[in-house]
Design a protein around this motif. Structure first.
Motif, PDB file in Angstrom:
ATOM      1  N   PHE A  29       0.844  -1.197   0.000  1.00 47.24           N
ATOM      2  CA  PHE A  29       0.000   0.000   0.000  1.00 47.24           C
ATOM      3  C   PHE A  29       0.879   1.247   0.000  1.00 47.24           C
ATOM      4  N   ILE A  53       3.672   0.821   2.817  1.00 47.50           N
ATOM      5  CA  ILE A  53       5.067   1.164   2.501  1.00 47.50           C
ATOM      6  C   ILE A  53       5.220   2.659   2.255  1.00 47.50           C
ATOM      7  N   THR A  99       0.326  16.608 -15.363  1.00 49.46           N
ATOM      8  CA  THR A  99      -1.043  16.485 -15.886  1.00 49.46           C
ATOM      9  C   THR A  99      -1.877  15.475 -15.102  1.00 49.46           C
ATOM     10  N   ASN A 114       1.667   4.344  -9.853  1.00 48.05           N
ATOM     11  CA  ASN A 114       1.161   4.605 -11.207  1.00 48.05           C
ATOM     12  C   ASN A 114       1.624   3.515 -12.173  1.00 48.05           C
ATOM     13  N   LYS A 184      -1.024  15.867 -24.013  1.00 49.00           N
ATOM     14  CA  LYS A 184      -2.125  15.046 -23.468  1.00 49.00           C
ATOM     15  C   LYS A 184      -3.448  15.552 -24.003  1.00 49.00           C
TER      16      LYS A 184
HETATM   17  C1  LIG Z   1      -9.273  11.599  -8.604  1.00 51.19           C
HETATM   18  C2  LIG Z   1      -8.130  10.859  -9.267  1.00 51.19           C
HETATM   19  C3  LIG Z   1      -7.575  11.349 -10.438  1.00 51.19           C
HETATM   20  C4  LIG Z   1      -6.526  10.670 -11.063  1.00 51.19           C
HETATM   21  N1  LIG Z   1      -6.015  11.174 -12.236  1.00 51.19           N
HETATM   22  C5  LIG Z   1      -5.020  10.512 -12.869  1.00 51.19           C
HETATM   23  C6  LIG Z   1      -4.479  11.013 -14.099  1.00 51.19           C
HETATM   24  O1  LIG Z   1      -4.906  12.062 -14.624  1.00 51.19           O
HETATM   25  N2  LIG Z   1      -3.475  10.304 -14.694  1.00 51.19           N
HETATM   26  C7  LIG Z   1      -2.974   9.156 -14.139  1.00 51.19           C
HETATM   27  O2  LIG Z   1      -2.061   8.572 -14.702  1.00 51.19           O
HETATM   28  N3  LIG Z   1      -3.463   8.672 -12.972  1.00 51.19           N
HETATM   29  C8  LIG Z   1      -4.476   9.319 -12.338  1.00 51.19           C
HETATM   30  N4  LIG Z   1      -4.985   8.799 -11.172  1.00 51.19           N
HETATM   31  C9  LIG Z   1      -4.422   7.535 -10.662  1.00 51.19           C
HETATM   32  C10 LIG Z   1      -3.121   7.792  -9.888  1.00 51.19           C
HETATM   33  O3  LIG Z   1      -3.410   8.608  -8.764  1.00 51.19           O
HETATM   34  C11 LIG Z   1      -2.531   6.495  -9.463  1.00 51.19           C
HETATM   35  O4  LIG Z   1      -2.242   5.654 -10.552  1.00 51.19           O
HETATM   36  C12 LIG Z   1      -1.287   6.676  -8.592  1.00 51.19           C
HETATM   37  O5  LIG Z   1      -0.139   7.135  -9.285  1.00 51.19           O
HETATM   38  C13 LIG Z   1      -0.982   5.384  -7.897  1.00 51.19           C
HETATM   39  O6  LIG Z   1      -0.025   5.632  -6.889  1.00 51.19           O
HETATM   40  P1  LIG Z   1      -0.359   5.293  -5.365  1.00 51.19           P
HETATM   41  O7  LIG Z   1       0.883   5.547  -4.594  1.00 51.19           O
HETATM   42  O8  LIG Z   1      -1.594   5.990  -4.914  1.00 51.19           O
HETATM   43  O9  LIG Z   1      -0.620   3.721  -5.514  1.00 51.19           O
HETATM   44  P2  LIG Z   1      -1.470   2.706  -4.652  1.00 51.19           P
HETATM   45  O10 LIG Z   1      -2.918   2.917  -4.844  1.00 51.19           O
HETATM   46  O11 LIG Z   1      -0.938   2.652  -3.252  1.00 51.19           O
HETATM   47  O12 LIG Z   1      -1.019   1.352  -5.393  1.00 51.19           O
HETATM   48  C14 LIG Z   1      -1.364   1.065  -6.729  1.00 51.19           C
HETATM   49  C15 LIG Z   1      -0.808  -0.300  -7.100  1.00 51.19           C
HETATM   50  O13 LIG Z   1       0.624  -0.260  -7.136  1.00 51.19           O
HETATM   51  C16 LIG Z   1       1.186  -1.207  -6.230  1.00 51.19           C
HETATM   52  N5  LIG Z   1       2.400  -0.602  -5.668  1.00 51.19           N
HETATM   53  C17 LIG Z   1       2.543   0.674  -5.212  1.00 51.19           C
HETATM   54  N6  LIG Z   1       3.821   0.888  -4.830  1.00 51.19           N
HETATM   55  C18 LIG Z   1       4.498  -0.266  -5.041  1.00 51.19           C
HETATM   56  C19 LIG Z   1       5.846  -0.672  -4.825  1.00 51.19           C
HETATM   57  N7  LIG Z   1       6.781   0.152  -4.339  1.00 51.19           N
HETATM   58  N8  LIG Z   1       6.199  -1.947  -5.160  1.00 51.19           N
HETATM   59  C20 LIG Z   1       5.279  -2.803  -5.676  1.00 51.19           C
HETATM   60  N9  LIG Z   1       3.971  -2.479  -5.885  1.00 51.19           N
HETATM   61  C21 LIG Z   1       3.590  -1.219  -5.580  1.00 51.19           C
HETATM   62  C22 LIG Z   1       0.102  -1.463  -5.222  1.00 51.19           C
HETATM   63  O14 LIG Z   1       0.259  -2.726  -4.611  1.00 51.19           O
HETATM   64  C23 LIG Z   1      -1.143  -1.389  -6.095  1.00 51.19           C
HETATM   65  O15 LIG Z   1      -1.324  -2.570  -6.805  1.00 51.19           O
HETATM   66  C24 LIG Z   1      -6.014   9.477 -10.501  1.00 51.19           C
HETATM   67  C25 LIG Z   1      -6.548   8.988  -9.316  1.00 51.19           C
HETATM   68  C26 LIG Z   1      -7.615   9.655  -8.691  1.00 51.19           C
HETATM   69  C27 LIG Z   1      -8.181   9.107  -7.428  1.00 51.19           C
END
Ligand SMILES: Cc1cc2nc3c(=O)[nH]c(=O)nc-3n(C[C@@H](O)[C@@H](O)[C@H](O)COP(=O)(O)OP(=O)(O)OC[C@H]3O[C@@H](n4cnc5c(N)ncnc54)[C@H](O)[C@@H]3O)c2cc1C
Ligand code: FES
Ligand code: FES
Lengths: 287, 156
Positions: A29, A53, A99, A114, A184
């Motif tokens: 997480f 994490i 973006t 991401n 984009k």
């Molecule tokens: C309102 C909103 C708008 C958004 N807009 C965009 C956008 O415009 N463009 C875009 O690209 N994305 C967008 N997103 C998605 C973006 O926020 C996510 O993809 C984000 O980057 C995921 O990172 P996180 O740390 O929150 O991941 P988490 O939700 O914590 O994890 C996502 C996944 O990655 C895995 N993971 C995370 N870190 C590791 C690690 N170190 N090692 C192994 N596995 C790992 C987790 O287990 C899980 O499977 C949006 C999200 C929301 C809620």
């Protein structure tokens, strides 16, 4: 959120030890901006151990290496966007991360999240792909590495196990004078049919020939791709309208070839061709 | 499955027993009875639940309670005790930035985080900082004007 157990290790070695000792499914997480959205849909994490994490010290920081840049897995999109190192040596990634979502999302969501969520529409992926991103991770405590394009297998699926911890991402450090563009089209809420990104980098030698070039399209294919044969159209040559048109034609032809003919193809293919031609013309006629 | 969580909230130390996998939004509203922070969409898109954690504006509907452990947190309840916060609150009222008021706590927190990082933002930077905060009532102009007014007031 329903879950089995919750842990917050304080270091990477502690995380590795913990992951080895846990039974049943594990969720690493990070920011949680994808996980908490999924958790609303159903109780899919009810049997999972949640390993938080977020903030692990070894996963922080952006460092300049000799030919590369190291980005910690836990670095947020805001940190990338504001990093002087990324702005100077890999600007296309700063432009891509800017973006993403809103400031509140960029402040909390991480780059590894991401990547590992592996959404075809994730905005960092096209930029990371043209920067030859390599993903370092620990598999049962052993350091491993894969190019981004091999890490993501298909939409929302990487080749990693639930216990493989991504520690950092390495990308190219672009030589001075390299130009980059991130474009984009469409917003997240907009239909997938109208979403597309284009990322490209180009460098010209003193005599004007292109000696470094990489272009790709994002939010269009099931996983990130790069196209050495298309880059080859410009490499070692001087950019002229005919070659630019050839690249625009070749890259837009990849859309039906890789993604198949779908409703979105009739929209995306011409947009891709026209935008690629326009971006390249602007790039090569500027200064 | 409650655990002990310790954090600083609105400049006061807290140690509470809470479920680390609850959303921090729910810990604020239910465990701590701090209801100034609002829930709109619950999926990170409206900004009503914005709070400031370690100087960053984040949507608390997407923050895990366990992530608050050890953090320094500000919510709308703590604003009036800060200079930036109290000036923002006054300027929002004076400039008609509050109609139904549902978006206001989140807007104030985004503005507060912005002015902490950047005491002299441009109008564009203000708009960017509140781009993740939706308002159905005001059309945003009075909100941007209020933040500009706060910047002027803080500088004089
Ligand atoms: C309102 C909103 C708008 C958004 N807009 C965009 C956008 O415009 N463009 C875009 O690209 N994305 C967008 N997103 C998605 C973006 O926020 C996510 O993809 C984000 O980057 C995921 O990172 P996180 O740390 O929150 O991941 P988490 O939700 O914590 O994890 C996502 C996944 O990655 C895995 N993971 C995370 N870190 C590791 C690690 N170190 N090692 C192994 N596995 C790992 C987790 O287990 C899980 O499977 C949006 C999200 C929301 C809620
Ligand atoms: S309730 Fe959190 S962003 Fe809408
Ligand atoms: S004042 Fe009603 S939503 Fe903003």
């Amino acid at each position: 959120m329903k879950y089995k157990a919750y842990y917050r290790p304080q270091s990477v070695p502690e995380t590795v030890e913990l992951l080895a000792s846990l039974e049943g499914p594990v969720v690493l997480f990070a920011g949680g901006t994808d996980i908490l959205i999924y958790a609303r849909e159903d109780d899919r994490y009810a049997d999972s151990s949640i390993v938080n994490i977020f903030g692990l010290p070894e996963l922080q920081g952006i460092t300049l290496l000799d030919d590369e840049i190291r980005i910690g897995a836990g670095v947020t999109h805001t940190e990338i966007e504001q990093s002087p190192i990324i702005q100077k040596y890999a600007k296309v990634l700063a432009d891509a991360c800017r973006t993403i979502g809103s400031l509140q999302i960029r402040d909390h969501a991480t780059i590894a999240g991401n990547i590992c969520n592996a959404s075809p529409a994730a905005d960092s992926l096209a930029a990371l792909a043209i920067l030859d991103a390599k993903i370092e991770y620990l598999h049962e405590g052993k350091p491993c590495e894969l190019p981004l394009v091999d890490l993501i297998a298909k939409p929302y699926k990487t080749v990693l196990t639930d216990r493989d911890l991504v520690t950092c991402i390495r990308i190219r450090r672009l030589p001075e004078g390299t130009q980059t563009v991130f474009y984009k089209l469409g917003r997240r809420k907009a239909l997938a049919i109208s979403r597309m990104t284009i990322a490209l980098l180009a460098h010209r030698a003193a005599d004007g020939t292109v000696d470094d070039f990489n272009i790709t399209v994002g939010a269009t294919f099931p996983k990130p791709y790069t196209f050495p044969e298309i880059n080859g159209i410009l490499l070692g040559k001087k950019p002229d309208p005919a070659r630019i048109a050839e690249i625009a034609q070749a890259i837009s032809a990849k859309i039906p070839e890789i993604a198949g003919i779908r409703k979105s193809t009739t929209f995306k293919q011409p947009v891709c061709r026209n935008m690629t031609a326009r971006l390249l013309n602007e790039l090569f006629t500027e200064a | 499955m409650k655990q002990t969580l310790s954090f600083t909230l609105n400049h006061k130390p807290y140690t509470i027993e809470a479920d680390p996998c609850d959303r921090f939004l729910d810990v604020l509203r239910n465990d701590l009875s701090l209801r100034g922070t609002k829930e709109g969409c619950g999926v990170g898109e409206c900004g009503a639940c914005t709070i400031v954690i370690n100087s960053n504006a984040v949507t608390s509907c997407l923050v895990l309670a366990g992530q608050a452990d050890g953090a320094d947190i500000m919510t709308v309840e703590g604003l009036s005790e800060t200079e930036i916060g109290s000036v923002l609150q006054r300027c929002f009222i004076e400039n008609g930035a509050v109609q139904c008021g549902f978006c206001t706590p989140g807007m104030l927190m985004s503005a507060y985080a912005l002015l902490q990082h950047n005491p002299n933002p441009t109008r564009e930077e203000i708009k960017e900082a509140i781009a993740g905060n939706l308002c159905r009532c005001t059309g945003y102009v009075p909100i941007v004007n209020s933040i500009e007014a706060a910047v002027k007031s803080l500088q004089s």
